[in-house]
Design a protein around this motif. Structure first.
Motif, short mmCIF file in Angstrom:
data_model
loop_
_atom_site.label_atom_id
_atom_site.label_comp_id
_atom_site.label_asym_id
_atom_site.label_seq_id
_atom_site.Cartn_x
_atom_site.Cartn_y
_atom_site.Cartn_z
N ILE A 8 0.60 -0.83 0.41
CA ILE A 8 0.21 0.37 0.03
C ILE A 8 0.80 1.54 0.18
CG2 ILE A 8 -1.31 1.64 1.52
CD1 ILE A 8 -2.97 -1.48 2.36
N ASN A 9 2.02 1.16 0.79
CA ASN A 9 2.84 2.32 0.54
C ASN A 9 3.27 2.87 -0.14
OD1 ASN A 9 1.76 3.06 3.12
ND2 ASN A 9 3.43 1.79 4.60
N ALA A 10 3.68 1.21 -0.59
CA ALA A 10 4.73 1.65 -2.06
C ALA A 10 4.13 1.92 -3.43
CB ALA A 10 5.09 0.01 -2.48
N LEU A 11 2.57 1.59 -3.37
CA LEU A 11 2.12 2.11 -4.29
C LEU A 11 1.43 4.31 -4.14
CD1 LEU A 11 -0.17 1.43 -6.63
CD2 LEU A 11 -1.91 1.34 -4.98
N ILE A 12 1.38 4.42 -2.88
CA ILE A 12 1.04 5.89 -2.60
C ILE A 12 2.36 6.68 -3.02
CG2 ILE A 12 1.04 7.56 -0.96
CD1 ILE A 12 -1.33 5.69 0.53
N ASP A 13 4.08 6.14 -2.74
CA ASP A 13 4.77 6.68 -3.16
C ASP A 13 4.68 6.19 -4.36
OD1 ASP A 13 5.03 6.34 -0.32
OD2 ASP A 13 6.61 5.06 0.02
N ASP A 124 -7.53 1.37 -3.82
CA ASP A 124 -9.26 0.96 -3.06
C ASP A 124 -9.18 -0.62 -2.97
OD1 ASP A 124 -11.48 1.46 -1.89
OD2 ASP A 124 -12.40 1.75 -3.42
N LEU A 125 -8.89 -1.26 -4.20
CA LEU A 125 -8.64 -2.92 -3.85
C LEU A 125 -7.69 -3.41 -2.60
CD1 LEU A 125 -9.84 -5.94 -4.79
CD2 LEU A 125 -6.90 -5.57 -6.28
N THR A 128 -8.86 -2.68 1.05
CA THR A 128 -10.28 -3.50 0.56
C THR A 128 -9.31 -5.47 1.75
OG1 THR A 128 -11.81 -2.23 -0.28
CG2 THR A 128 -11.90 -4.78 0.60
N GLU A 129 -8.84 -5.17 1.17
CA GLU A 129 -8.20 -6.20 1.20
C GLU A 129 -7.49 -6.41 2.64
OE1 GLU A 129 -6.79 -7.44 -3.49
OE2 GLU A 129 -4.76 -6.50 -1.69
N TYR A 130 -6.73 -5.66 3.14
CA TYR A 130 -5.92 -5.23 4.15
C TYR A 130 -6.93 -5.34 5.20
CZ TYR A 130 -3.13 -3.50 7.81
OH TYR A 130 -2.47 -3.37 9.48
N TYR A 131 -7.79 -4.50 5.12
CA TYR A 131 -8.92 -5.13 5.85
C TYR A 131 -9.32 -6.05 6.06
CZ TYR A 131 -13.42 -3.49 8.97
OH TYR A 131 -14.12 -3.18 9.95
N THR A 132 -10.17 -6.42 4.84
CA THR A 132 -10.26 -7.94 4.98
C THR A 132 -9.45 -8.85 6.24
OG1 THR A 132 -11.44 -7.61 3.27
CG2 THR A 132 -11.11 -10.39 3.70
N MET A 133 -7.83 -8.89 5.68
CA MET A 133 -7.05 -9.71 6.16
C MET A 133 -7.16 -9.28 8.01
SD MET A 133 -4.28 -10.19 3.52
CE MET A 133 -3.48 -8.50 4.18
N TRP A 134 -7.14 -7.99 8.41
CA TRP A 134 -6.42 -7.67 9.36
C TRP A 134 -8.22 -8.38 10.40
CZ3 TRP A 134 -10.51 -4.96 12.59
CH2 TRP A 134 -10.40 -5.22 13.60
N LEU A 135 -9.40 -8.29 9.44
CA LEU A 135 -10.52 -8.72 10.33
C LEU A 135 -10.82 -10.06 10.58
CD1 LEU A 135 -13.38 -7.83 11.46
CD2 LEU A 135 -14.52 -8.45 9.50
N GLU A 136 -9.90 -10.98 9.08
CA GLU A 136 -10.17 -12.21 9.47
C GLU A 136 -9.11 -12.90 10.78
OE1 GLU A 136 -7.38 -14.36 6.88
OE2 GLU A 136 -9.42 -15.33 6.44
#
Length: 188
Positions: A8-13, A124-125, A128-136
């Motif tokens: 995520i950080n690499a994408l933003i950077d 966005d994807l 969403t993946e990160y949140y899903t993994m955190w939730l799991e």
């Protein structure tokens, strides 16, 4: 999950100047005092809140009892996900536990930006993946760890912030009684 955050950080950077500028234009810094609400139960979650400083919690009411579902810290995203996605009233509150500074982004403005900035679709994807993994991970820990293990894990992951969170919120977040939390804390 750290690897996913690095992506995520690499994408933003790697965002081009135009994408960065567009994101800056729709992001607003807001400050909330301890106890203030970023979102009330029953409201539609129309914004996402990137926590820059402070701690928030998500909770819902169950038979006049507050049930804390998430504790959110610096660099976490506070959002009532199902409300945000479905445009339905939130079942949760988002409340500042400490004074909080957030970068707030309007959902509709972000959705509009994705049309002309494809890197934001990827962001966005990934989010969403990160949140899903955190939730799991959270669900797995909630159902498999003992009270002692849950508390130790929270201490390990958020050692600097834990002292700012009322014990009733911690107990609720861990899914244990306040009495059990007190017993656990005396053994550490």
């Amino acid at each position: 999950m750290n690897e996913h955050l690095k992506k995520i950080n690499a994408l933003i950077d790697g965002f081009d100047a135009e994408t960065n500028s567009a994101l800056q234009a729709i992001s607003k810094t807001k400050k909330y005092k301890k106890g203030e609400f970023l979102l009330y139960q029953g409201e539609v979650c129309k914004s996402s809140f990137w926590i820059e400083e402070g701690i928030t919690r998500k909770y819902y009411m169950n038979e006049k009892k507050e049930v804390t579902t998430e504790l959110l810290f610096k660099h976490d995203l506070a959002v009532a996900f199902s409300s945000y996605v479905s445009n339905q009233p939130s079942r949760e509150f988002i409340q500042a536990i400490t004074d909080v500074t957030v970068s707030c982004m309007d959902k509709n403005a972000f959705q509009h930006l994705k049309i002309n900035h494809p890197q934001l679709i990827q962001l966005d994807l990934l989010m969403t993946e990160y949140y899903t993994m955190w939730l799991e991970k959270r669900l797995f820990e909630f159902h498999t760890l003992s009270a002692m293990e849950k508390y130790k894990l929270l201490l390990k992951e958020q050692p600097d912030f834990i002292r700012h969170i009322p014990l009733t919120y911690i107990a609720s977040y861990l899914g244990i009684s306040l009495e059990t939390l007190s017993r656990v804390r005396t053994k550490i």
